[in-house]
Design an enzyme around this catalytic site. Structure first.
Site, PDB file in Angstrom:
ATOM      1  N   SER A 191      -3.922  39.760  42.455  1.00  0.00           N
ATOM      2  CA  SER A 191      -5.126  40.567  42.310  1.00  0.00           C
ATOM      3  C   SER A 191      -6.186  39.794  41.536  1.00  0.00           C
ATOM      4  O   SER A 191      -5.869  38.968  40.678  1.00  0.00           O
ATOM      5  CB  SER A 191      -4.796  41.882  41.583  1.00  0.00           C
ATOM      6  OG  SER A 191      -5.917  42.745  41.570  1.00  0.00           O
ATOM      7  N   ASP A 192      -7.443  40.069  41.863  1.00  0.00           N
ATOM      8  CA  ASP A 192      -8.547  39.458  41.136  1.00  0.00           C
ATOM      9  C   ASP A 192      -9.719  40.426  41.168  1.00  0.00           C
ATOM     10  O   ASP A 192      -9.884  41.173  42.135  1.00  0.00           O
ATOM     11  CB  ASP A 192      -8.948  38.121  41.767  1.00  0.00           C
ATOM     12  CG  ASP A 192      -9.893  37.338  40.877  1.00  0.00           C
ATOM     13  OD1 ASP A 192      -9.416  36.779  39.867  1.00  0.00           O
ATOM     14  OD2 ASP A 192     -11.103  37.302  41.158  1.00  0.00           O
TER      15      ASP A 192
END
Length: 199
Positions: free
Chosen positions: A73-74
């Site tokens: 995730s970012d």
């Protein structure tokens, strides 16, 4: 790295916030720090950036595994076409929150699930809009001092006192604002045959 009992689930992040969110779905996961350069590419949009980094983080961890599902995730904030990252200093946090005062900021969270065995990749970008009320400098300074949101994109913690900065929140999943869209992640896990209610 020892593999857990099935379902073998790995979070490609050492973020405390993401660990706490994933624990809502299942306690059965390991964490690993992905070795990924997060520098944006030339002319890369915010959406392209978070999508690319979410996949890269998951793949970096998956490369060391023979089986298992890896979550990457970012997240970035976008305001006036500028990509807003973590402030790291109180001065930067003050600058960010001054800009946001009375305005709407869009948070984009890239989410990827990589099957280490098959190589299958699922990836989405989840938007979430935050409308800030008009803030005084005294309020901003007091907030930063109280909550120290220096490691959070956008300089606030929505799960804490940061909620006092807003007029309105809009999006499909409030968890995405903290860094991990659990509704979409749950669907990705179901697509891989993992039902957190039955495991």
């Amino acid at each position: 790295m020892t593999e857990p009992t099935l379902p073998a689930l790995y979070l490609a992040s050492t973020s405390t916030y993401r660990r706490q969110l994933l624990a809502k779905l299942t306690p059965q996961f390991h964490t690993a720090k992905p070795d990924v350069d997060e520098t944006p590419l030339v002319n890369e949009s915010a959406e392209q950036l978070v999508r690319r980094l979410a996949v890269a983080k998951a793949q970096a961890v998956a490369a060391s595994l023979s089986t298992g599902l890896v979550i990457g995730s970012d997240q970035v904030a976008v305001f006036n076409n500028d990509i807003i990252g973590k402030p790291h200093t109180a001065e930067n946090a003050l600058t960010q929150l001054r800009r946001f005062s009375g305005n709407c900021v869009t948070f984009l969270t890239g989410l990827a699930l990589v099957n280490a065995q098959s190589g299958n990749i699922q990836v989405i970008v989840e938007p979430f809009n935050v409308s800030f009320r008009t803030l005084t400098d005294a309020e901003i300074i007091a907030y930063i001092k109280k909550e120290q949101p220096l490691d959070c994109a956008g300089s606030f913690k929505s799960e804490g006192l940061g909620i006092s900065l807003f007029n309105k929140l809009s999006g499909d999943d409030p968890n995405s604002l903290i860094g991990l869209p659990l509704i979409r992640l749950n669907q990705m896990l179901l697509n891989e045959g993992v039902n957190v209610l039955l495991n």
